[in-house]
Motif scaffolding. Structure first.
Motif, PDB file in Angstrom:
ATOM      1  N   TRP A  39       0.814  -1.214   0.000  1.00  0.00           N
ATOM      2  CA  TRP A  39       0.000   0.000   0.000  1.00  0.00           C
ATOM      3  C   TRP A  39       0.847   1.263   0.000  1.00  0.00           C
ATOM      4  N   TRP A  42       1.213   1.657  -3.735  1.00  0.00           N
ATOM      5  CA  TRP A  42       0.037   2.143  -4.457  1.00  0.00           C
ATOM      6  C   TRP A  42      -0.457   3.485  -3.954  1.00  0.00           C
ATOM      7  N   TYR A  75      -4.039   5.763  -6.266  1.00  0.00           N
ATOM      8  CA  TYR A  75      -5.308   5.302  -5.707  1.00  0.00           C
ATOM      9  C   TYR A  75      -6.525   5.948  -6.372  1.00  0.00           C
ATOM     10  N   SER A 111      -9.338   3.623  -7.975  1.00  0.00           N
ATOM     11  CA  SER A 111     -10.156   2.935  -6.981  1.00  0.00           C
ATOM     12  C   SER A 111     -11.086   3.907  -6.283  1.00  0.00           C
ATOM     13  N   PHE A 159      -4.964 -11.953  -8.852  1.00  0.00           N
ATOM     14  CA  PHE A 159      -4.898 -10.494  -8.981  1.00  0.00           C
ATOM     15  C   PHE A 159      -5.006  -9.827  -7.621  1.00  0.00           C
ATOM     16  N   TRP A 184      -1.812 -10.112  -5.686  1.00  0.00           N
ATOM     17  CA  TRP A 184      -0.741  -9.265  -6.236  1.00  0.00           C
ATOM     18  C   TRP A 184      -1.027  -7.792  -5.970  1.00  0.00           C
ATOM     19  N   TYR A 185      -2.247  -7.366  -6.213  1.00  0.00           N
ATOM     20  CA  TYR A 185      -2.568  -5.943  -6.141  1.00  0.00           C
ATOM     21  C   TYR A 185      -2.668  -5.450  -4.697  1.00  0.00           C
ATOM     22  N   ALA A 186      -3.285  -6.253  -3.830  1.00  0.00           N
ATOM     23  CA  ALA A 186      -3.651  -5.738  -2.509  1.00  0.00           C
ATOM     24  C   ALA A 186      -3.106  -6.534  -1.337  1.00  0.00           C
TER      25      ALA A 186
END
Length: 232
Positions: free
Chosen positions: A33, A36, A40, A43, A186, A189-191
């Motif tokens: 995080w 990212w 953001y 999202s 996904f 990997w992403y979150a």
């Protein structure tokens, strides 16, 4: 460095303890995080109607004290503060320093004096006074121990308080389930999504009353509203 799952510590070849796995997941979430934190916006826009609808279900009143779990860059602050007014209080926790930097910038830009940020693990956070409501948007499913986090939120609420949760999961039913292997990959990997943490089950187990009130994207996105009833 500890292995991700399964695990043994590559330096000592000793089995990882539950605490080792917890701390490793927490550190990965911080790193993910932080990475990212400056990206953001998509999202924020895509989930805005869903987040707004969840806040509506809290039935907030001026002067309420609200807890936000995993606040990220503060995308819910303006709406929450609009509901509780200048005499209310919003306490927002997150484990990503970079996300909190963005949240602090948002607070300073608007001059909000009743929004408090805390850099802490939501499962371990301690609060001096109970809250009238709580919200978590796209955060519970990345916690290293979902049940423990939910229990901590429950303890932190007044009787009669509501907890609104917006989150994501693999498709629970229907043709979209064929995509679940890709969805799981996904999300991890992403979150740093926690595949062992069932958010809906944890909420239903801990809270006195819970209901999935809305779903989107074939049930991959969902909103749950829970209530802590008066004891007895």
């Amino acid at each position: 460095m500890a292995t991700e799952r399964g695990g043994r510590d590559s330096e000592s070849d000793a089995p990882m303890t539950a605490n080792d796995r917890y701390e490793a997941h927490l550190e990965r979430s911080r790193a993910v995080w932080d990475r990212w934190s400056d990206w953001y916006g998509m999202s924020e826009r895509d989930f805005e109607p869903i987040r707004e609808a969840a806040i509506d279900r809290l039935d907030l009143q001026p002067g309420d004290r609200v807890l936000e779990v995993g606040c990220g860059p503060g995308v819910n602050f303006e709406r929450l503060r609009g509901e509780i007014g200048p005499k209310g209080e919003l306490v927002a926790v997150d484990y990503s320093p970079r996300m909190l930097e963005n949240a602090r910038e948002r607070i300073e830009t608007h001059g909000w004096e009743n929004v408090e940020l805390r850099h802490t693990d939501a499962a371990r956070a301690a609060f001096d006074e109970p809250f009238d409501a709580a919200i978590a948007t796209l955060s519970l499913s990345v916690m290293p121990d979902v049940r423990r986090t939910v229990e901590n939120v429950f303890r932190s609420l007044h009787s009669g308080a509501r907890f609104a949760v917006v989150d994501v999961r693999p498709a629970p039913s229907g043709p979209a389930r064929v995509l679940n292997p890709l969805v799981r990959r996904f999300l991890r990997w992403y979150a740093n999504w926690n595949p062992d943490g069932d958010v809906v089950d944890a909420l239903a187990t801990v809270f006195d009353e819970c209901e999935v009130v809305d779903t989107h994207m074939a049930g991959i996105s969902y909103t749950v509203v829970c209530e802590k009833r008066d004891a007895g």
